[in-house]
Design a protein around this motif. Structure first.
Motif, PDB file in Angstrom:
ATOM      1  N   GLY A  65      91.291 -29.911  64.528  1.00  0.00           N
ATOM      2  CA  GLY A  65      91.229 -28.752  63.474  1.00  0.00           C
ATOM      3  C   GLY A  65      92.665 -27.853  63.560  1.00  0.00           C
ATOM      4  O   GLY A  65      93.179 -27.854  64.174  1.00  0.00           O
ATOM      5  N   TRP A  66      92.700 -27.280  62.326  1.00  0.00           N
ATOM      6  CA  TRP A  66      94.027 -26.392  62.368  1.00  0.00           C
ATOM      7  C   TRP A  66      93.749 -25.469  61.370  1.00  0.00           C
ATOM      8  O   TRP A  66      93.089 -25.321  60.317  1.00  0.00           O
ATOM      9  CB  TRP A  66      95.505 -27.312  62.067  1.00  0.00           C
ATOM     10  CG  TRP A  66      95.641 -27.582  60.493  1.00  0.00           C
ATOM     11  CD1 TRP A  66      94.815 -28.820  59.786  1.00  0.00           C
ATOM     12  CD2 TRP A  66      96.308 -27.101  59.711  1.00  0.00           C
ATOM     13  NE1 TRP A  66      95.275 -28.721  58.736  1.00  0.00           N
ATOM     14  CE2 TRP A  66      96.286 -27.743  58.439  1.00  0.00           C
ATOM     15  CE3 TRP A  66      97.357 -25.982  59.751  1.00  0.00           C
ATOM     16  CZ2 TRP A  66      96.750 -27.516  57.524  1.00  0.00           C
ATOM     17  CZ3 TRP A  66      97.985 -25.650  58.528  1.00  0.00           C
ATOM     18  CH2 TRP A  66      97.846 -26.425  57.513  1.00  0.00           C
ATOM     19  N   ASP A  67      94.528 -24.347  61.782  1.00  0.00           N
ATOM     20  CA  ASP A  67      94.740 -23.220  60.820  1.00  0.00           C
ATOM     21  C   ASP A  67      96.190 -22.517  61.257  1.00  0.00           C
ATOM     22  O   ASP A  67      97.001 -23.098  61.920  1.00  0.00           O
ATOM     23  CB  ASP A  67      93.617 -22.043  60.870  1.00  0.00           C
ATOM     24  CG  ASP A  67      93.504 -21.563  62.244  1.00  0.00           C
ATOM     25  OD1 ASP A  67      94.586 -21.538  63.144  1.00  0.00           O
ATOM     26  OD2 ASP A  67      92.542 -20.706  62.499  1.00  0.00           O
ATOM     27  N   GLN A  68      96.387 -21.315  60.462  1.00  0.00           N
ATOM     28  CA  GLN A  68      97.672 -20.630  60.807  1.00  0.00           C
ATOM     29  C   GLN A  68      97.663 -19.060  60.556  1.00  0.00           C
ATOM     30  O   GLN A  68      96.713 -18.795  59.706  1.00  0.00           O
ATOM     31  CB  GLN A  68      98.578 -21.504  59.597  1.00  0.00           C
ATOM     32  CG  GLN A  68      98.410 -21.193  58.186  1.00  0.00           C
ATOM     33  CD  GLN A  68      99.123 -21.984  57.214  1.00  0.00           C
ATOM     34  OE1 GLN A  68     100.586 -21.638  57.328  1.00  0.00           O
ATOM     35  NE2 GLN A  68      98.859 -22.829  56.305  1.00  0.00           N
ATOM     36  N   SER A  69      98.722 -18.506  61.065  1.00  0.00           N
ATOM     37  CA  SER A  69      98.936 -17.065  60.862  1.00  0.00           C
ATOM     38  C   SER A  69     100.217 -16.955  60.404  1.00  0.00           C
ATOM     39  O   SER A  69     100.900 -17.961  59.987  1.00  0.00           O
ATOM     40  CB  SER A  69      98.749 -16.308  62.254  1.00  0.00           C
ATOM     41  OG  SER A  69      99.768 -16.928  63.172  1.00  0.00           O
ATOM     42  N   ILE A  73     101.115 -22.062  63.782  1.00  0.00           N
ATOM     43  CA  ILE A  73     100.413 -23.238  63.307  1.00  0.00           C
ATOM     44  C   ILE A  73      99.602 -23.392  64.542  1.00  0.00           C
ATOM     45  O   ILE A  73     100.253 -23.651  65.705  1.00  0.00           O
ATOM     46  CB  ILE A  73     101.126 -24.412  62.639  1.00  0.00           C
ATOM     47  CG1 ILE A  73     102.058 -24.155  61.551  1.00  0.00           C
ATOM     48  CG2 ILE A  73     100.326 -25.568  62.690  1.00  0.00           C
ATOM     49  CD1 ILE A  73     101.098 -23.992  60.285  1.00  0.00           C
ATOM     50  N   LYS A  74      98.419 -23.387  64.363  1.00  0.00           N
ATOM     51  CA  LYS A  74      97.480 -23.655  65.583  1.00  0.00           C
ATOM     52  C   LYS A  74      96.748 -25.036  65.275  1.00  0.00           C
ATOM     53  O   LYS A  74      95.793 -25.307  64.257  1.00  0.00           O
ATOM     54  CB  LYS A  74      96.463 -22.468  65.864  1.00  0.00           C
ATOM     55  CG  LYS A  74      97.003 -21.045  65.658  1.00  0.00           C
ATOM     56  CD  LYS A  74      96.316 -19.728  65.824  1.00  0.00           C
ATOM     57  CE  LYS A  74      96.909 -18.482  65.783  1.00  0.00           C
ATOM     58  NZ  LYS A  74      95.908 -17.592  65.499  1.00  0.00           N
ATOM     59  N   TYR A  76      93.817 -27.234  67.151  1.00  0.00           N
ATOM     60  CA  TYR A  76      92.682 -27.338  67.925  1.00  0.00           C
ATOM     61  C   TYR A  76      92.111 -28.763  68.377  1.00  0.00           C
ATOM     62  O   TYR A  76      91.631 -29.306  67.374  1.00  0.00           O
ATOM     63  CB  TYR A  76      91.272 -26.590  67.532  1.00  0.00           C
ATOM     64  CG  TYR A  76      91.750 -25.108  67.083  1.00  0.00           C
ATOM     65  CD1 TYR A  76      91.669 -23.769  68.106  1.00  0.00           C
ATOM     66  CD2 TYR A  76      92.250 -24.659  65.808  1.00  0.00           C
ATOM     67  CE1 TYR A  76      91.898 -22.763  67.315  1.00  0.00           C
ATOM     68  CE2 TYR A  76      92.686 -23.456  65.253  1.00  0.00           C
ATOM     69  CZ  TYR A  76      92.526 -22.359  66.153  1.00  0.00           C
ATOM     70  OH  TYR A  76      92.825 -21.218  65.861  1.00  0.00           O
ATOM     71  N   LYS A 147     103.870 -19.805  54.661  1.00  0.00           N
ATOM     72  CA  LYS A 147     102.551 -20.549  54.625  1.00  0.00           C
ATOM     73  C   LYS A 147     102.877 -22.005  54.475  1.00  0.00           C
ATOM     74  O   LYS A 147     103.845 -22.655  53.615  1.00  0.00           O
ATOM     75  CB  LYS A 147     101.728 -20.236  53.300  1.00  0.00           C
ATOM     76  CG  LYS A 147     100.315 -20.882  53.461  1.00  0.00           C
ATOM     77  CD  LYS A 147      99.441 -20.262  52.336  1.00  0.00           C
ATOM     78  CE  LYS A 147      98.073 -21.146  52.391  1.00  0.00           C
ATOM     79  NZ  LYS A 147      97.201 -20.549  51.303  1.00  0.00           N
ATOM     80  N   GLU A 149     101.346 -25.709  53.468  1.00  0.00           N
ATOM     81  CA  GLU A 149      99.982 -26.132  52.629  1.00  0.00           C
ATOM     82  C   GLU A 149      99.399 -27.244  53.469  1.00  0.00           C
ATOM     83  O   GLU A 149      98.170 -27.908  53.249  1.00  0.00           O
ATOM     84  CB  GLU A 149     100.451 -26.697  51.311  1.00  0.00           C
ATOM     85  CG  GLU A 149     101.482 -27.526  51.166  1.00  0.00           C
ATOM     86  CD  GLU A 149     102.981 -27.130  50.740  1.00  0.00           C
ATOM     87  OE1 GLU A 149     103.705 -27.815  50.280  1.00  0.00           O
ATOM     88  OE2 GLU A 149     103.197 -26.110  51.598  1.00  0.00           O
ATOM     89  N   CYS A 150     100.127 -28.127  54.390  1.00  0.00           N
ATOM     90  CA  CYS A 150      99.655 -29.150  55.088  1.00  0.00           C
ATOM     91  C   CYS A 150     100.384 -29.136  56.637  1.00  0.00           C
ATOM     92  O   CYS A 150     101.553 -28.372  56.706  1.00  0.00           O
ATOM     93  CB  CYS A 150      99.584 -30.442  54.520  1.00  0.00           C
ATOM     94  SG  CYS A 150     101.130 -30.787  53.738  1.00  0.00           S
TER      95      CYS A 150
END
Length: 214
Positions: A65-69, A73-74, A76, A147, A149-150
C-alpha cells in the motif's frame, strides 16, 4: 581445475608428437595461471554462516500500500513477524529514481521488492526504512514537495493510454474503443456476445432503426 591440470600432465608424459606436446604445454601453462589467480576458498564456518543468514528461497513481494505527505512517499509492506528479525536483515537500497528492498531469512525465506523508474526523483540521503509490527515502511524523501499521481512512470503512461482510449468528443468513438478493449481482453464467450451485438446493430442500422454507428 586441479584435476584438469593433472590430466594434462599425464597426457604430456604419453604424448610423442611435438605439435601435440606444444598444445598440451600451452594448456598446462594456462591452467596453472588460472589456479594461481583463483580467490582463496571461503572458510567453511563463514560459508555456512552466510548461507544461514540468507535463509531459503526468495519470494518477490507484489502486494503493498502507499500514500504520501508533502515531503515523503510512503510504501507499506506487510510481512508477518518482520519485527523479530535483526535490523541488518532488512535492507533498502535507494537511487534517485528507484529502490529495492531485501528482507533476509524471515521464516526461512528471503523477500524482495524492486521499484524502478519512480515517477519523480527522490533524495537518497533523506530516504529510509522503518520496521514496525508485521510491517516494513519504506519512506522515499521527495526532492520537490509536489503531489505524485502514481508511483512509477510506467503506471502514469498506462493511465494516460487508458484515459485516451475513452476520452473522446465523439460518443460513438468512445463506445467503439471500449468494445475493442473488451473484445481484446475477453474470453470466447465475451467475444461471441460482442460479435452478436455488432451484427444486430448493423442489421438495425441498415433498416434505418438507429442512426448511431456502434
Amino acid at each position: 581445475l586441479q584435476k584438469d591440470l593433472e590430466e594434462v600432465k599425464e597426457l604430456l608424459t604419453k604424448a610423442t608428437r611435438k605439435r601435440l606436446r606444444d598444445v598440451l604445454m600451452i594448456e598446462k601453462h594456462k591452467l596453472e595461471l588460472e589456479i594461481k589467480n583463483q580467490p582463496p576458498p571461503k572458510p567453511k564456518d563463514a560459508a555456512e554462516e552466510e548461507k544461514l543468514s540468507l535463509g531459503g528461497y526468495t519470494v518477490k513481494i507484489n502486494n503493498y500500500g502507499w500514500d504520501q505527505s508533502d515531503k515523503f512517499i510512503k510504501i507499506y509492506i506487510s510481512l508477518n513477524g518482520v519485527q523479530k528479525l535483526p535490523a541488518e536483515n532488512v535492507q533498502v537500497n535507494f537511487t534517485e529514481r528507484s529502490f529495492d528492498l531485501l528482507v533476509k531469512n524471515l521464516n526461512g525465506k528471503n523477500y524482495t521488492m524492486t521499484f524502478n523508474n519512480l515517477l519523480k526523483p527522490i533524495s537518497v540521503e533523506g530516504s529510509s526504512r522503518k520496521i514496525k509490527t508485521d510491517m516494513v515502511l519504506v519512506m522515499c524523501r521527495k526532492k520537490r514537495e509536489e503531489k505524485w499521481e502514481c508511483l512509477t512512470q510506467v503506471e502514469k503512461e498506462s493511465k494516460e493510454k487508458e484515459k485516451a482510449a475513452y476520452d473522446t468528443s465523439d460518443p460513438s468513438e468512445g463506445l467503439m474503443n471500449l468494445l475493442k478493449k473488451m473484445y481484446a481482453e475477453g474470453d470466447d464467450e465475451m467475444k461471441r456476445t460482442i460479435n452478436k451485438a455488432w451484427v444486430e446493430s448493423r442489421e438495425k442500422q441498415s433498416k434505418g432503426d438507429i442512426p448511431m454507428d456502434i
